[in-house]
Design a protein around this motif. Structure first.
Motif, PDB file in Angstrom:
ATOM      1  N   ARG A  82       0.812  -1.220   0.000  1.00 22.34           N
ATOM      2  CA  ARG A  82       0.000   0.000   0.000  1.00 22.34           C
ATOM      3  C   ARG A  82       0.845   1.270   0.000  1.00 22.34           C
ATOM      4  NH1 ARG A  82      -2.862  -3.551   3.541  1.00 22.34           N
ATOM      5  NH2 ARG A  82      -5.065  -3.764   2.995  1.00 22.34           N
ATOM      6  N   ASP A  83       1.923   1.274   0.773  1.00 21.29           N
ATOM      7  CA  ASP A  83       2.721   2.498   0.909  1.00 21.29           C
ATOM      8  C   ASP A  83       3.504   2.855  -0.355  1.00 21.29           C
ATOM      9  OD1 ASP A  83       4.359   0.235   1.285  1.00 21.29           O
ATOM     10  OD2 ASP A  83       5.789   1.383   2.471  1.00 21.29           O
ATOM     11  N   VAL A  87      -2.224   7.431  -4.583  1.00 20.80           N
ATOM     12  CA  VAL A  87      -3.686   7.481  -4.645  1.00 20.80           C
ATOM     13  C   VAL A  87      -4.125   8.937  -4.664  1.00 20.80           C
ATOM     14  CG1 VAL A  87      -5.845   6.879  -3.466  1.00 20.80           C
ATOM     15  CG2 VAL A  87      -3.880   5.324  -3.325  1.00 20.80           C
ATOM     16  N   ALA A 106      -7.788   6.190   4.151  1.00 22.45           N
ATOM     17  CA  ALA A 106      -6.858   5.442   3.293  1.00 22.45           C
ATOM     18  C   ALA A 106      -5.437   5.496   3.846  1.00 22.45           C
ATOM     19  CB  ALA A 106      -6.901   5.989   1.871  1.00 22.45           C
ATOM     20  N   THR A 107      -5.027   6.643   4.309  1.00 20.83           N
ATOM     21  CA  THR A 107      -3.679   6.812   4.866  1.00 20.83           C
ATOM     22  C   THR A 107      -3.517   5.965   6.134  1.00 20.83           C
ATOM     23  OG1 THR A 107      -3.575   9.055   3.980  1.00 20.83           O
ATOM     24  CG2 THR A 107      -2.010   8.510   5.697  1.00 20.83           C
ATOM     25  N   TRP A 111      -2.108   3.497   2.653  1.00 24.66           N
ATOM     26  CA  TRP A 111      -2.030   4.006   1.286  1.00 24.66           C
ATOM     27  C   TRP A 111      -1.305   5.343   1.239  1.00 24.66           C
ATOM     28  CZ3 TRP A 111      -3.119   0.728  -2.487  1.00 24.66           C
ATOM     29  CH2 TRP A 111      -3.956  -0.353  -2.208  1.00 24.66           C
ATOM     30  N   GLN A 112      -0.666   5.629   0.125  1.00 22.58           N
ATOM     31  CA  GLN A 112       0.063   6.886  -0.048  1.00 22.58           C
ATOM     32  C   GLN A 112      -0.816   7.863  -0.836  1.00 22.58           C
ATOM     33  OE1 GLN A 112       4.072   8.330  -2.169  1.00 22.58           O
ATOM     34  NE2 GLN A 112       4.332   6.513  -0.914  1.00 22.58           N
ATOM     35  N   ALA A 138      -4.103  -3.716  -6.766  1.00 22.94           N
ATOM     36  CA  ALA A 138      -4.079  -2.655  -5.756  1.00 22.94           C
ATOM     37  C   ALA A 138      -5.432  -1.944  -5.712  1.00 22.94           C
ATOM     38  CB  ALA A 138      -2.961  -1.663  -6.062  1.00 22.94           C
ATOM     39  N   LEU A 142      -7.714  -1.407  -2.442  1.00 22.19           N
ATOM     40  CA  LEU A 142      -8.113  -0.070  -1.989  1.00 22.19           C
ATOM     41  C   LEU A 142      -9.637   0.024  -1.911  1.00 22.19           C
ATOM     42  CD1 LEU A 142      -7.526   2.880  -1.227  1.00 22.19           C
ATOM     43  CD2 LEU A 142      -7.453   3.394  -3.689  1.00 22.19           C
ATOM     44  N   ARG A 162      -1.042   5.884 -10.912  1.00 19.82           N
ATOM     45  CA  ARG A 162      -1.699   5.911  -9.603  1.00 19.82           C
ATOM     46  C   ARG A 162      -3.157   5.495  -9.699  1.00 19.82           C
ATOM     47  NH1 ARG A 162      -0.301  11.819  -8.484  1.00 19.82           N
ATOM     48  NH2 ARG A 162       1.537  10.946  -9.452  1.00 19.82           N
TER      49      ARG A 162
END
Length: 173
Positions: A82-83, A87, A106-107, A111-112, A138, A142, A162
């Protein structure tokens, strides 16, 4: 048949050896058969191997057998990191701050998120995660993390590096 008979060599039991022409013909036919099987084998799960038989008093005939090979274990898909996935989250509702609060969600799971904003234009039937083809797995993850059911391939003007999330009125309801 001609009146002359061809004398052939015999073994100790009196059995006549086949002529060299017959032996070459048999070998040629056997090799052609092996080549045919090897080049026309449609099944990736089969492997060809040759088996030789001991010489007998009859004409020798090399044979080929096809033995199944063990199936390889399916490779595990690489886990989504995820990182390492960018996104962008856009709000297409009248709810102020929805993109920001969704970005925080999300963070929080890794997620980034690199951008949040409002989305203007276009008909988006329901909250959607858009993805470039290499990020399909991904996108599914997400969508699961955010409770979004719809994932589709990205379209213009979305970026190809992305995931793009567009939130609609059905999001969170």
């Amino acid at each position: 048949m001609s009146s002359q008979s061809v004398k052939r060599a015999r073994d100790e039991r009196g059995v006549a050896f086949p002529s060299p022409l017959v032996i070459l013909s048999i070998v040629a036919v056997a090799m052609a058969g092996i080549a045919f099987v090897a080049t026309n084998n449609d099944s990736p799960d089969r492997e060809m191997s040759t088996v030789s038989q001991p010489a007998t008093s009859e004409t020798p005939s090399p044979t080929a057998t096809i033995a199944p090979t063990p199936k390889p274990k399916p490779k595990k898909k690489a886990a989504v990191e995820r990182d390492k996935v960018y996104v962008e989250i856009y709000n297409k509702t009248a709810v102020k701050g929805l993109a920001g609060s969704t970005a925080t969600k999300a963070t929080d799971v890794g997620w980034q998120v690199v951008a949040t904003d409002n989305w203007v234009g276009g008909n988006i039937p329901s909250a959607t995660v858009y993805y470039p083809s290499r990020l399909k797995d991904a996108a599914k993850l997400l969508a699961k993390d955010l409770g979004i059911e719809r994932t589709v391939p990205a379209v213009d003007p979305m970026r190809g590096d992305r995931l793009t999330v567009i939130l609609t009125a059905d999001y969170g309801s």
